[in-house]
Design a protein around this motif. Structure first.
Motif: not given
Length: 313
Positions: A88-89, A288-294, A299-300, A310-311
């Protein structure tokens, strides 16, 4: 030559007469109506040409704004949820100029080996405590490049379905790797089934069980084997990713799960792991920036409905 000039002059006179007739009051409306069709057609052609021109300009503009490729970021991952999240990223990474290449694994060892060997840039499958324990046991040099999510560990029903009514001598399957076994035992302690030695914490093993009033038999298995063995046990403690692969959802199917405010969750946050020295690479920082994005948080949350969280931090 004179005949040609005469013919041309005659044609001109006839044309003038026709134009005069069109200008009379009696025929003005009909003439305007007849003229409407060609004018409309001309307008349509002009509009179509304008649309084609606009489309061409937009295509040219898109081509001009295409992000320049910065290279590839290769990541080793277990399939659910990690590889799914990475898939998805991919569009978000592409928008930053990076091609995200994901290779799936089914165990907890090879993903670390390929990163340590430099064959892949990163992995995404493990929590930070497991990574630190792996480093100690194997002498590897893996570091955390970013905290991404946590997966609540859950106790799932097998032959029995009520933890409060557990029978003496019941068998419970737990993961056999050091950190996940401790995590399972801590969860069972929270449910009042056992008591661990003081200070056992995240290093606890079955040898640290101080009180076991129901004489529970703990069966240690590889984490990935537990879901398919669930029918053989009274209960089982299953990692979030392997539960998902087996069609189980912690929010719906588990009898007990780790809570988001527990200290354990902080110790079991899933991370992007890289070999020491690569944590500040441009591609890794972008990942990392993408995975922590809004966008990815949404999606998660939408996809896993509480089985993966999401952490924040």
């Amino acid at each position: 030559m004179k005949k040609k000039v005469l013919s041309f002059a005659l044609a001109a006179v006839l044309s003038a007469g026709l134009l005069t007739a069109c200008g009379s009051d009696a025929s003005t409306t009909a003439a305007q109506t007849d003229a409407a069709a060609p004018e409309s057609t001309a307008a349509a052609v002009t509009e179509e040409a304008g649309s084609e021109s606009t489309a061409a300009q937009e295509a040219e503009s898109t081509a001009e704004t295409t992000v320049e490729s910065k290279g590839k970021v290769t990541v080793a991952a277990t399939s659910v949820p990690h590889a799914e999240i990475l898939e998805a990223a991919k569009p978000l990474m592409a928008a930053k100029g990076w091609e995200l290449v994901v290779t799936e694994f089914t165990d907890y060892v090879q993903p670390n080996e390929v990163v340590e060997a430099g064959d892949m840039d990163a992995n995404y499958f493990q929590h930070i405590t497991y990574m630190e324990s792996y480093n100690e046991e194997k002498g590897t040099h893996l570091v955390n490049a970013g905290n991404i999510h946590y997966e609540p560990l859950g106790v799932y029903p097998g032959k029995q379905s009520d933890l409060a009514a557990i029978t003496d001598g019941a068998e419970i399957a737990v993961p056999n790797d050091t950190t996940n076994e401790a995590r399972a035992l801590l969860l069972l302690q929270e449910q009042g089934l056992i008591t661990l030695n003081d200070g056992a914490g995240i290093t606890a093993t079955v040898n640290d069980i101080k009180e076991n009033p129901h004489k529970i038999k703990f069966v240690e298995l590889a984490a990935e084997q537990i879901p398919r063995s669930l029918p053989d046990f009274d209960f089982a403690v299953i990692n979030g990713n392997y539960a998902l692969e087996a069609g189980l959802n912690a929010a719906d199917d588990a009898l007990a799960v780790e809570t988001s405010d527990s200290d354990a969750v902080k110790k079991y946050v899933n991370v992007i792991a890289v070999k020491e020295g690569n944590e500040n690479n441009e591609g890794i920082k972008a990942l990392v920036e993408v995975l922590k994005s809004d966008e990815m948080k949404k999606f998660i949350n939408d996809t896993y409905q509480g089985s993966v969280v999401p952490y924040e931090g």
